[in-house]
Scaffold this active site. Structure first.
Site, PDB file in Angstrom:
ATOM      1  N   LYS A 105      38.765 -48.813  47.469  1.00  0.00           N
ATOM      2  CA  LYS A 105      39.217 -50.110  47.021  1.00  0.00           C
ATOM      3  C   LYS A 105      40.032 -50.969  47.956  1.00  0.00           C
ATOM      4  O   LYS A 105      40.962 -50.535  48.279  1.00  0.00           O
ATOM      5  CB  LYS A 105      39.706 -50.047  45.706  1.00  0.00           C
ATOM      6  CG  LYS A 105      39.956 -51.720  44.967  1.00  0.00           C
ATOM      7  CD  LYS A 105      40.668 -51.500  43.827  1.00  0.00           C
ATOM      8  CE  LYS A 105      40.768 -52.998  43.300  1.00  0.00           C
ATOM      9  NZ  LYS A 105      42.267 -53.261  42.939  1.00  0.00           N
ATOM     10  N   GLY A 166      48.945 -57.998  37.844  1.00  0.00           N
ATOM     11  CA  GLY A 166      50.095 -57.685  36.653  1.00  0.00           C
ATOM     12  C   GLY A 166      50.647 -59.025  35.969  1.00  0.00           C
ATOM     13  O   GLY A 166      51.543 -58.888  35.222  1.00  0.00           O
ATOM     14  N   ALA A 192      42.120 -57.656  38.105  1.00  0.00           N
ATOM     15  CA  ALA A 192      43.572 -58.323  38.061  1.00  0.00           C
ATOM     16  C   ALA A 192      43.744 -59.431  37.014  1.00  0.00           C
ATOM     17  O   ALA A 192      42.889 -60.247  37.069  1.00  0.00           O
ATOM     18  CB  ALA A 192      44.114 -58.650  39.562  1.00  0.00           C
ATOM     19  N   GLY A 193      44.890 -59.201  36.320  1.00  0.00           N
ATOM     20  CA  GLY A 193      45.216 -60.477  35.368  1.00  0.00           C
ATOM     21  C   GLY A 193      44.829 -60.316  34.235  1.00  0.00           C
ATOM     22  O   GLY A 193      45.005 -61.097  33.286  1.00  0.00           O
ATOM     23  N   ASN A 214      44.821 -52.609  34.691  1.00  0.00           N
ATOM     24  CA  ASN A 214      45.943 -51.513  34.754  1.00  0.00           C
ATOM     25  C   ASN A 214      47.175 -51.783  34.167  1.00  0.00           C
ATOM     26  O   ASN A 214      47.484 -51.311  33.276  1.00  0.00           O
ATOM     27  CB  ASN A 214      46.324 -51.354  36.452  1.00  0.00           C
ATOM     28  CG  ASN A 214      47.377 -50.227  36.754  1.00  0.00           C
ATOM     29  OD1 ASN A 214      47.874 -49.596  35.628  1.00  0.00           O
ATOM     30  ND2 ASN A 214      47.948 -50.099  37.798  1.00  0.00           N
ATOM     31  N   THR A 215      47.859 -52.999  34.352  1.00  0.00           N
ATOM     32  CA  THR A 215      49.017 -53.219  33.933  1.00  0.00           C
ATOM     33  C   THR A 215      49.010 -53.451  32.347  1.00  0.00           C
ATOM     34  O   THR A 215      49.931 -52.963  31.710  1.00  0.00           O
ATOM     35  CB  THR A 215      49.737 -54.679  34.311  1.00  0.00           C
ATOM     36  OG1 THR A 215      49.811 -54.336  35.947  1.00  0.00           O
ATOM     37  CG2 THR A 215      51.039 -55.127  33.861  1.00  0.00           C
TER      38      THR A 215
END
Lengths: 263, 368
Positions: A105, A166, A192-193, A214-215
């Protein structure tokens, strides 16, 4: 090209078939154990690991081996921390030499605050890595032309951001992601986001091929429960997309048709 | 340069703004997306004292979202305690009759390998401020010996010229720490009695020079106890915001060193209580959501454990402040007294018990 986007079949990236369209990041978890349980609950078959967190000199590195223990999971090392193409390429090469495989990645994020990707350096690095035989999944801003350029360079996917890493802000780049999905010949992974399962479902309803989270999972009060929630959100969004979502209407349907006089 | 911003703020006005802020301003500042100078003043104000719990909650939430539940561990490695400065609060003060020592390159490498064995992959190389004892090329030479063994090498040494910092960056140093000690120029003059360190602005420009040289992390901080922590907190935050904007490729790190007993018998003129320390950390986190915040072994173990979840992202462990301390050389005396004497493994275990993941490696030698 073996992959035809937009169909109802399984997700195929670089000739590998994925049963799950939820990809997971491994940062921010309170322990390796918590991460492992969340991976298991998510049903994910692609998990990304920051090479900066891995002790590549140590074959028993705990983070790496804990992900590698999942038999069905494609390990996706990432180049987080790289600020230019050279650093990203160096990281990817050393990871391959150390036995992490040839999938990467590609993250080139020179700004440590918002971790926004550098389009110029990302394209440069992608061109080098593809030539060297890597399967490259680049993290990009939601830029449709950059996405096409990366596809032409031979990347396996494009991974446009919904909002900064995040931030949990959801899909703030919707219009451009729709264009990327429309134009792309390679799988589009919204990365992301995504702060809630409804964000993930929205991405899938839009026709994204997969999402990476993830976050929102790692920092949830109960990461395992949240991993399951995202799994369900992704599946629901994909089912809705495959079912054929009715188009939203911009105007109300008049009870007295404007063209009624023609009858 | 930060001095251009620093000099536009009148310290008297800053103090008045801090002490004149009201509760409503504090509440607005706590939830502000990006605090302006007035909001920064409010966050350090006495009016914020009763709202500490609200600040702590916000600080902890920001940290958790941005960094997750992880704490990065590092260890200091003192190369030398030789110093040409006369700083009244510091054990290395050239007037202090302590045992002086400068390690050879081989001795430094031996120390480093002990830290490596303990699990550390991030180390901070320190010296006193004596460039003849440890010249720039010597620091660069040490970095070249260690760069392949460690994921991250930072320095806390005498301020250097931009080109000299460039030499260190090229040798494999990726982080710079340089505390201003205090942003109050009168106090600064009173406590720095001799040596190059008497030049306030040479030091103030140091992080800029490091940013220009391309260090990936720039660490700043005020030595708590020298001057009013509220005012120093304001300037520290302002400095951090400036650096994050001016050197956008570099990560800002803020440390919170409280004055400890040191050889020389100096006691803090303006003591900072535990509550003040927590207030300061939470305010800085709210103002700088993306900065690494560091708490060293200067603080006692129980307090470190309790503060950890509020916004700290980086901690030292098992530290020695005397050159050769890890190998038991007993060659020279330490800079200050260590309070948290637990081993690295014990600190890591505590971090885990608190629900965080102790991270030994969060950088890579390929990234420099």
């Amino acid at each position: 090209m073996s992959h035809i986007r937009g169909g109802k079949g399984p997700l195929i990236i670089a000739d590998r078939t994925f049963g799950s369209r939820l990809f997971l990041g491994t940062g921010k978890f309170s322990s390796i154990r918590a991460m492992e349980e969340a991976i298991a609950a998510s049903g994910s078959e692609m998990v990304t690991v920051a090479l900066r967190r891995v002790d590549l000199d140590n074959p028993d590195d705990e983070l790496l081996t804990s992900v590698q223990r999942f038999a069905d999971i494609q390990l996706l090392p990432n180049t987080s921390g790289a600020r230019d193409a050279l650093e990203a390429v160096r990281l990817a090469r050393i990871a391959r030499e150390m036995g992490c495989g040839s999938w990467v990645k590609l993250e080139v994020t020179p700004d440590p605050r918002y971790l926004l990707p550098d389009p110029v350096e990302t394209l440069k690095a992608a061109e080098i890595l593809v030539k060297e035989g890597f399967t490259v999944l680049p993290y990009i801003n939601a830029d449709p032309i950059l996405a096409k350029r990366l596809e032409e360079a031979g990347t396996a996917t494009v991974m446009p951001l919904g909002s900064p890493i995040g931030s949990n802000r959801g899909i703030r780049t919707e219009d451009n992601i729709r264009i990327i999905i429309e134009m792309s010949g390679v799988p589009v992974v919204v990365d992301a986001g995504l702060g809630s399962p409804s964000h993930a479902a929205q991405a899938m309803e839009m026709g994204a091929d997969a999402v990476l989270v993830n976050t929102a999972i790692a920092t949830a009060g109960d990461p395992v429960l949240m991993a399951g929630a995202f799994r369900t959100g992704v599946e629901a969004g994909r089912m809705a997309y495959e079912a054929g979502l009715p188009r939203g209407r911009e105007e109300a349907e008049a009870s007295s048709p404007l063209t009624g006089f023609l009858r | 340069m930060f001095r251009d911003i620093f000099t536009t703020y009148d310290p008297g006005e800053v103090r008045d703004r801090i002490y004149g802020a009201g509760e409503a301003e504090v509440i607005r500042a706590i939830s502000a997306e990006s605090p302006d100078p007035a909001a920064i003043c409010a966050l350090f104000s006495p009016a914020a004292d009763p709202l500490l719990e609200m600040m702590a909650r916000r600080s902890a939430a920001i940290t958790r979202q941005r960094f997750g539940s992880v704490v990065q561990l590092y260890a200091p490695l003192y190369i030398s305690n030789e110093c040409t400065n006369r700083c009244v609060y510091c054990g290395f003060n050239t007037d202090n009759p302590i045992r002086r020592a400068t390690l050879s390159e081989d001795q430094v490498v031996r120390e480093a390998m002990i830290l490596h064995e303990a699990g550390f992959r991030h180390i901070l190389l320190l010296t006193g401020e004596d460039r003849r004892a440890v010249p720039v090329d010597e620091v660069a030479g040490i970095a070249r010996r260690l760069r392949d063994t460690f994921a991250s090498l930072s320095v806390e040494v005498y301020p250097m010229e931009t080109e000299e910092y460039g030499t260190l960056a090229a040798a494999g140093i990726d982080g710079l720490t340089l505390y201003q000690e205090t942003y109050d120029t009168d106090t600064y003059r009173r406590v720095h009695l001799g040596g190059k360190k008497t030049d306030f602005f040479w030091r103030l420009d140091g992080p800029d020079r490091g940013g220009i040289a391309g260090f990936r992390r720039i660490g700043i901080g005020a030595l708590l106890g020298l001057s009013d922590w509220r005012v120093d907190g304001f300037y520290t935050a302002l400095h951090g915001l400036y650096l994050a904007g001016a050197y956008w490729r570099s990560q800002v790190q803020v440390s919170f060193p409280r004055l400890r007993d040191a050889p020389g018998g100096f006691t803090a003129p303006v003591p900072v209580s535990d509550r003040d320390l927590v207030h300061l950390i939470c305010a800085v986190r709210i103002i700088l959501p993306d900065a690494h915040l560091s708490l060293s072994t200067r603080e006692p173990e129980g307090l470190r454990d309790d503060i950890l979840p509020l916004g700290i992202t980086s901690m030292s462990a098992g530290s020695k402040t005397d050159p050769g301390g890890y190998s038991g050389l007993e060659a020279g005396d330490g800079q200050f007294e260590i309070c948290d004497r637990r081993s690295p493994a014990e600190v890591a275990a505590m971090i885990r018990r608190r629900g965080f993941d102790p991270v030994w490696k969060d950088w890579d030698r390929m990234l420099r």
